[in-house]
Design a protein around this motif. Structure first.
Motif, PDB file in Angstrom:
ATOM      1  N   VAL A 206       0.842  -1.204   0.000  1.00 20.98           N
ATOM      2  CA  VAL A 206       0.000   0.000   0.000  1.00 20.98           C
ATOM      3  C   VAL A 206       0.876   1.253   0.000  1.00 20.98           C
ATOM      4  N   ARG A 207       2.028   1.199   0.700  1.00 23.11           N
ATOM      5  CA  ARG A 207       2.915   2.365   0.717  1.00 23.11           C
ATOM      6  C   ARG A 207       3.386   2.683  -0.694  1.00 23.11           C
ATOM      7  N   SER A 284      -3.973  -5.425   0.662  1.00 24.07           N
ATOM      8  CA  SER A 284      -3.367  -4.323  -0.087  1.00 24.07           C
ATOM      9  C   SER A 284      -4.128  -4.028  -1.374  1.00 24.07           C
ATOM     10  N   THR A 285      -4.873  -5.007  -1.897  1.00 28.35           N
ATOM     11  CA  THR A 285      -5.586  -4.759  -3.151  1.00 28.35           C
ATOM     12  C   THR A 285      -6.867  -3.972  -2.918  1.00 28.35           C
ATOM     13  N   GLN A 292      -6.214   3.033   5.619  1.00 25.81           N
ATOM     14  CA  GLN A 292      -7.213   1.996   5.352  1.00 25.81           C
ATOM     15  C   GLN A 292      -6.653   0.624   5.668  1.00 25.81           C
ATOM     16  N   ALA A 293      -5.395   0.421   5.301  1.00 26.00           N
ATOM     17  CA  ALA A 293      -4.776  -0.887   5.539  1.00 26.00           C
ATOM     18  C   ALA A 293      -4.757  -1.186   7.028  1.00 26.00           C
ATOM     19  N   VAL A 369      -3.312 -12.842  -6.189  1.00 26.72           N
ATOM     20  CA  VAL A 369      -2.579 -12.445  -7.403  1.00 26.72           C
ATOM     21  C   VAL A 369      -3.559 -11.936  -8.452  1.00 26.72           C
ATOM     22  N   LEU A 370      -4.688 -12.646  -8.625  1.00 28.24           N
ATOM     23  CA  LEU A 370      -5.675 -12.199  -9.613  1.00 28.24           C
ATOM     24  C   LEU A 370      -6.212 -10.826  -9.252  1.00 28.24           C
ATOM     25  N   ARG A 371      -6.555 -10.665  -7.984  1.00 28.56           N
ATOM     26  CA  ARG A 371      -7.097  -9.380  -7.521  1.00 28.56           C
ATOM     27  C   ARG A 371      -6.053  -8.281  -7.673  1.00 28.56           C
ATOM     28  N   PHE A 372      -4.796  -8.622  -7.354  1.00 28.68           N
ATOM     29  CA  PHE A 372      -3.737  -7.630  -7.452  1.00 28.68           C
ATOM     30  C   PHE A 372      -3.627  -7.123  -8.886  1.00 28.68           C
TER      31      PHE A 372
END
Lengths: 377, 261
Positions: A206-207, A284-285, A292-293, A369-372
């Motif tokens: 996220v950073r 993180s996605t 938020q994280a 991975v898919l979401r990322f």
């Protein structure tokens, strides 16, 4: 591909090396938490503050009072002269347990009759209350049995019938003294590893998103999968290191035995860390800021902790929640880590947990991975 | 300078929809080798969307885009190896030194080990950071950071360079130096596509594409753009770039409103 991941790894370790406080954050809090849990978290009940009111003032009543005091389970906190004193002490939370030995206590005993003793227990903390009440029953029971045996001998069995009783020979396996530290310390290792790795992973990605470096990296030939590998591999290694340090500390300081095969624990730890990395990646996605994280992590980690069986027994949960625990990787890892530490069992006993962890890790990683990749659009 | 069909950047009928909203509504143009093409338009006109598509970060909904001879939708990865990209957000690592940042980006761009030292030297000299190789980027002033980011974006000698509002938040003197660098790169044959808010910067471009509401509303040299504005009835007799921008965008917006009631 390996070249690109290598350069990403070099960058990650350079950043870590530069961040001096990170080393502190990774080492000191886990050890402190281990100490806290080791000392503070215990199911055992000692020194329950108690008020005893002896209205009988007989030899027998004094003997029973002594039995309570000498058990080290109870501590006389308030002198009580009347039933009102006892009630007030419980109400004001000065004591958790009030014991009243009524007048005529010895009289009944001498006749070989059952003699009642009153116990008032503050049920606010139901767990302690239950355990304390158990001790009251045990002490009163064994006092009664001893008295009955004595009475029978003295009176030639005219009074105090020799009691027929089932003698229970208790043997606690794996943890013969029921030391709760032995139960908690391995659990703390798993919990700390989960918290550390999920936080590190989620925050690190996220950073990069927040600062804008993620976008810069995405227009390079680095593939999303390579980014994920390069970004999470350091945390995987940190996770292994942290588990080793915390486990070693727990063994050295609290003398928790390690009876199993370290390789079995290593396998379980690797699978568990993969699941933790995937959870961090998933978080993180859905987050664009570290703020938020932070709240998402809290929201995810707390239920995982509660459902893991770390301190609340899973079989006592409602059925729906029990099903939910099957999705909690910490649940399986706690079984693996406790079993390798205390039981010394191997893969022959732990394969279902290993399989479940592997399935969860694989599933979570795929989704992450898919979401990322999707989150980049 | 006219762009051939095999130009480094060719865009034909490009459409990008987000749900029912068309961020790009049929955009076509080409950028020749060594040409600096400026993208001018109000916020939300579609400039960033276009650049993101050309970098292979977004998939076009319709139309074609070829960058360095490669279809961006078909092989975005091959495109990324041949482009440099720098965005409005400063995007180097603050906690790494100048040299570490460059080595990292050089590494993931696949700059060979033999070539690395020379390319680092080039980028550092270009950014005017000689002697500060070991300084943390966090300690650098804005203008230096900007030039360093540009240096990092061209370590792999890309034939095409995308700059998404590269000079926002940089002082005028640094902006001037930055544009000198852009012209040097263009003279070496790099095609540059740059989006900007600054009207004076638009004058530095070889050609300008005016974009509004997802459409290309004017395309030409700065002088041609101004002439179009005058012909279209700009208030001033000698319209500045800003006058031209306001007048052309205003006219296009009105037309688009009439079209989509």
């Amino acid at each position: 591909m390996f070249g690109r991941i290598f350069h990403l790894l070099v960058k990650e370790f350079l950043q870590m090396k530069r961040d001096k406080s990170a080393r502190f954050r990774l080492l000191v809090p886990p050890v402190i938490q281990m100490l806290l849990f080791g000392y503070a978290a215990t199911f055992e009940v000692f020194n329950v503050s108690t008020a005893i009111l002896d209205l009988d003032r007989s030899q027998e009543s004094r003997a029973l009072t002594d039995a309570f005091v000498h058990s080290s389970r109870f501590r006389i906190a308030v002198p009580a002269a009347s039933e009102r004193d006892v009630r007030d002490a419980v109400e004001r939370s000065d004591v958790q347990v009030g014991i009243v030995i009524p007048a005529g206590f010895a009289e009944l005993l001498k006749k070989g009759r059952t003699s009642p003793v009153q116990a008032l227990v503050d049920g606010t903390n139901s767990n302690t209350a239950l355990i304390a009440l158990g001790y009251v029953g045990q002490i009163a029971g064994s006092f009664g049995q001893d008295y009955a045996r004595n009475l029978a001998e003295r009176t030639g069995r005219a009074l105090g019938r020799p009691m027929v009783s089932v003698g229970l020979e208790e043997r606690y396996w794996y943890n013969p003294n029921l030391n709760s530290r032995w139960f908690f310390v391995p659990g703390v290792i798993g919990t700390l590893a989960l918290i550390t790795i999920v936080n590190l992973t989620a925050f690190a990605i996220v950073r990069e998103r927040e600062v804008g470096t993620l976008e810069q990296i995405l227009v390079t030939p680095l593939r999303p999968v390579e980014f994920i590998i390069g970004k999470t591999l350091p945390f995987f290694l940190i996770g292994l290191l942290e588990v080793s340090i915390v486990a070693g500390f727990g063994m050295a300081w609290f003398h928790v035995p390690f009876r199993g095969n370290p390789l079995v624990l290593l396998l379980g730890t690797c699978l568990f860390l993969l699941a933790a990395l995937a959870i961090g990646l998933l978080i993180s996605t859905v987050c664009t800021t570290q703020q938020q994280a932070f709240s998402s992590n809290f929201f995810v980690l707390n239920p995982m902790f509660i459902l893991s069986g770390f301190s609340f027994p899973i079989p006592s949960m409602p059925q729906a929640l029990q099903w939910l625990t099957y999705a909690d990787p910490l649940r399986y890892y706690l079984v693996i880590i406790r079993a390798t530490f205390l039981k010394g069992v191997g893969l022959d006993a732990l394969w279902p947990q290993m399989l479940a962890l592997a399935a969860i890790a694989l599933g979570l990683l795929t989704v992450a991975v898919l979401r990322f990749r999707k989150s980049l659009d | 300078m006219t762009a051939a069909p095999d130009a480094p950047i060719v865009v034909a009928g490009l459409v990008k929809r987000f749900g029912s909203f068309a961020a790009l509504d049929g955009v076509s143009f080409a950028v020749a080798r060594g040409e600096i093409m400026g993208f001018l338009g109000p916020n939300g006109a579609g400039k960033s969307t276009l650049i993101r598509i050309l970098c292979g970060l977004l998939h076009p909904s319709a139309g074609h885009a070829r960058v360095a001879g490669i279809d961006v939708a078909a092989d975005p990865e091959a495109v990324r190896r041949r482009i440099g990209y720098m965005s409005q957000k400063f995007s180097l690592y603050d906690d790494l030194s100048v040299a570490e940042n460059l080595r990292f980006f050089g590494g993931i761009y696949g700059v060979s080990r033999d070539d690395m030292a020379a390319r680092l030297r080039y980028a550092i000299d270009m950014a005017g950071l000689s002697g500060r190789e070991e300084s943390l980027v966090a300690t650098l002033a804005g203008g230096w950071k900007q030039r360093l980011a540009l240096g990092a974006a061209i370590l792999h000698r890309p034939p095409v360079l995308f700059l998404d509002e590269p000079t926002s938040g940089v002082d005028p003197e640094s902006r001037r130096r930055f544009w000198d660098l852009i012209h040097t790169l263009a003279a070496d044959g790099v095609s540059v596509l740059v989006s900007t808010h600054y009207m004076d910067e638009a004058e530095y471009c070889h050609r300008i594409a005016l974009i509004s509401g997802g459409r290309l509303i004017a395309l030409g040299t700065p002088r041609e753009i101004k002439r179009q504005a005058r012909d279209a009835g700009a208030r001033a007799a000698e319209p500045t770039m800003e006058d031209s921008f306001v007048s052309l965008v205003g006219k296009a917006t009105a037309a688009q409103r009439a079209e989509r009631p």
